[in-house]
Design an enzyme around this catalytic site. Structure first.
Site, mmCIF file in Angstrom:
data_model
loop_
_atom_site.group_PDB
_atom_site.id
_atom_site.type_symbol
_atom_site.label_atom_id
_atom_site.label_comp_id
_atom_site.label_asym_id
_atom_site.label_seq_id
_atom_site.Cartn_x
_atom_site.Cartn_y
_atom_site.Cartn_z
ATOM 1 N N PHE A 31 -6.230 52.330 56.728
ATOM 2 C CA PHE A 31 -6.504 53.749 56.472
ATOM 3 C C PHE A 31 -5.358 54.562 57.038
ATOM 4 O O PHE A 31 -5.006 54.423 58.211
ATOM 5 C CB PHE A 31 -7.827 54.208 57.100
ATOM 6 C CG PHE A 31 -8.131 55.644 56.782
ATOM 7 C CD1 PHE A 31 -8.664 56.008 55.545
ATOM 8 C CD2 PHE A 31 -7.850 56.652 57.695
ATOM 9 C CE1 PHE A 31 -8.911 57.345 55.238
ATOM 10 C CE2 PHE A 31 -8.100 57.994 57.390
ATOM 11 C CZ PHE A 31 -8.626 58.338 56.160
ATOM 12 N N ASP A 87 1.065 52.916 62.635
ATOM 13 C CA ASP A 87 0.122 54.031 62.575
ATOM 14 C C ASP A 87 -0.801 53.906 63.781
ATOM 15 O O ASP A 87 -1.759 53.134 63.772
ATOM 16 C CB ASP A 87 -0.658 53.987 61.253
ATOM 17 C CG ASP A 87 -1.678 55.123 61.143
ATOM 18 O OD1 ASP A 87 -1.994 55.741 62.181
ATOM 19 O OD2 ASP A 87 -2.160 55.371 60.025
ATOM 20 N N LYS A 125 -5.120 62.173 66.249
ATOM 21 C CA LYS A 125 -6.431 62.147 66.915
ATOM 22 C C LYS A 125 -6.447 62.493 68.412
ATOM 23 O O LYS A 125 -6.698 63.634 68.759
ATOM 24 C CB LYS A 125 -7.103 60.796 66.643
ATOM 25 C CG LYS A 125 -7.465 60.635 65.162
ATOM 26 C CD LYS A 125 -8.480 59.556 64.929
ATOM 27 C CE LYS A 125 -9.062 59.635 63.522
ATOM 28 N NZ LYS A 125 -8.314 58.897 62.513
HETATM 29 C C1 LIG Z 1 -7.854 59.169 61.185
HETATM 30 C C2 LIG Z 1 -6.658 58.381 60.782
HETATM 31 C C3 LIG Z 1 -5.655 58.918 59.967
HETATM 32 C C4 LIG Z 1 -5.764 60.299 59.355
HETATM 33 O O1 LIG Z 1 -5.766 61.292 60.304
HETATM 34 P P1 LIG Z 1 -6.160 62.816 59.871
HETATM 35 O O2 LIG Z 1 -5.866 63.601 61.108
HETATM 36 O O3 LIG Z 1 -7.597 62.783 59.499
HETATM 37 O O4 LIG Z 1 -5.286 63.174 58.738
HETATM 38 C C5 LIG Z 1 -4.542 58.146 59.706
HETATM 39 N N1 LIG Z 1 -4.423 56.910 60.197
HETATM 40 C C6 LIG Z 1 -5.374 56.345 60.980
HETATM 41 C C7 LIG Z 1 -5.169 54.976 61.522
HETATM 42 C C8 LIG Z 1 -6.530 57.060 61.288
HETATM 43 O O5 LIG Z 1 -7.483 56.498 62.039
#
Ligand SMILES: *Cc1c(COP(=O)(O)O)cnc(C)c1O
Length: 392
Positions: free
Chosen positions: A128, A215, A244
């Site tokens: 994701f 990420d 986050k």
């Molecule tokens: C939550 C998340 C995102 C997206 O972050 P947003 O601030 O909602 O755009 C991207 N990568 C990972 C691994 C995430 O957990």
């Protein structure tokens, strides 16, 4: 009455009014143990005085001027963050998706500068990376993509935690320039790869001239018991994205880079109106300093290990529990059946949890959680799981 909000979320029937530490109170005054932290955001918990003071002080002084001018707080936070991460430079965005957009653009520009006209980035199944067009195209979940075709080109999908599959996928593709991957997959179901996965990815990227882009939007900022999850492996990525937990609730994302990757963007190649404004950077710095000074990353490691051990002990003989896994305070309990219904039952029991990938209970409690609170979480949750599996 017409409904003002677009229907992007199925919301639970509760509205919170205030919080303190690991606790939230709803509009009826009922208290809940927050084992989700606003989806890995509020690492310092709710209403932390360091966050409040940074926010209030900075709001009273200066909130925004734009990136057309020097931004002292952006420079201060940028210096602290890059030093802690062992990276050279940072671009500040406003979310995880935006941080990943910056990483994707950086990888493409890097490739074009080296004469690769149609660069491709390796991405994983079950990953994701966000909801913007490029990041949903990079995401390994059809539900996130469905209806938004045509997707952005230039991503090659491989199974997670499988080096051989990457070698096979790359064999006839000289245009691969980077790997974008989560050190532990969050939304995908708290999938923890083999211990040597990141080490071998680093070797493969070095051998192939690819950028290793991690990420760490969910795993970063202390969540896994290290400031960054890559530190468990003792490697260093070329690019890392954060969001986050970075601002404890103020919207801030970051794309960090090292070496040649840090020199790719030049004036005009990327930008953001809000990105890195004095308010969010002042808060981000307060969050990072508080985590470090308060030894909260070590706390995440200790309480996370206790949480895993306690869950494993309490659920050892429970049929229907497939696996309990995680690192630090990023924990998943995989059941043998869909268990979304547990979220509502937990809410009724005064506990906030999440279910992802249909069958995985996801726990992301604040990094400030203490032993007694872990014990309360385990007692409530294991009782609910026993009940759910017993009568399901
Ligand atoms: C939550 C998340 C995102 C997206 O972050 P947003 O601030 O909602 O755009 C991207 N990568 C990972 C691994 C995430 O957990």
């Amino acid at each position: 009455m017409s409904e003002p909000l677009m229907a992007t979320y199925n919301r639970l029937p509760v509205t919170f009014d205030r919080g303190e530490g690991v606790w939230l109170w709803d509009t009826n005054g009922r208290r809940y143990l927050d084992a989700l932290s606003g989806i890995a955001v509020c690492g310092l918990g709710h209403a932390h005085p360091a966050v409040r003071e940074a926010l209030c002080e900075q709001a009273a002084r200066l909130i925004h001027t734009s990136n057309l001018y020097g931004v002292a707080e952006q420079e201060r936070f940028g210096a602290l963050l890059t030093a802690q991460a062992g990276m050279d430079r940072v671009f500040f965005a406003n979310s995880g998706a935006e941080a990943n957009e910056a990483a994707i653009k950086l990888a493409r520009l890097h490739a074009h500068r080296r004469g690769i006209e149609a660069p491709a980035i390796l991405v994983a199944e079950h990953s994701f990376h966000g909801r913007t067009l490029a990041t949903l195209s990079a995401t390994g979940n059809r539900k996130v993509q469905a209806g938004f075709e045509p997707l952005v080109q230039g991503f090659v999908r491989v199974p997670y935690d499988d080096l051989d599959a990457i070698e096979t996928a790359a064999a006839n593709r000289p245009n691969i320039v980077a790997i974008l991957i989560e050190p532990i997959q969050g939304e995908g179901g708290i999938r923890v790869p083999s211990d040597d996965y990141l080490i071998r990815l680093r070797e493969l990227c070095d051998r192939s001239g690819w950028l290793l882009m991690l990420d760490e939007v969910q795993t970063g900022i202390g969540r896994t018991g290290r400031l960054f999850a890559f530190q468990h492996a003792g490697i260093q990525p070329d690019v890392m994205t954060l969001a986050k937990g970075l601002g404890n609730g103020v919207p801030i994302g970051a794309c960090l880079a090292r070496g040649a990757a840090a020199e790719v963007f030049t004036p005009g190649s990327h930008g953001s109106t809000f990105g890195g404004n004095p308010l969010v950077c002042r808060v981000g710095r307060a969050v990072l300093e508080t985590l470090i000074e308060g030894n909260l990353i070590a706390n995440a490691e200790v309480q996370g290990a206790y949480l895993l051990d306690s869950l494993r002990a309490a659920l050892a003989k429970t049929r229907g529990v497939v696996e309990i896994r995680g690192r630090g305070l990023m924990v998943g309990i995989e059941l043998d059946r869909p268990c979304g219904a547990l979220v509502g039952r937990a809410l009724d029991a005064g506990l906030l949890i999440n279910v992802t990938a249909e069958r995985v209970i996801r726990l992301l409690p604040p990094l400030i959680i203490d032993r007694a609170q872990v014990e309360e979480l385990v007692a409530t949750l294991t009782g609910l799981i026993h009940g759910f599996l017993g009568d399901a």
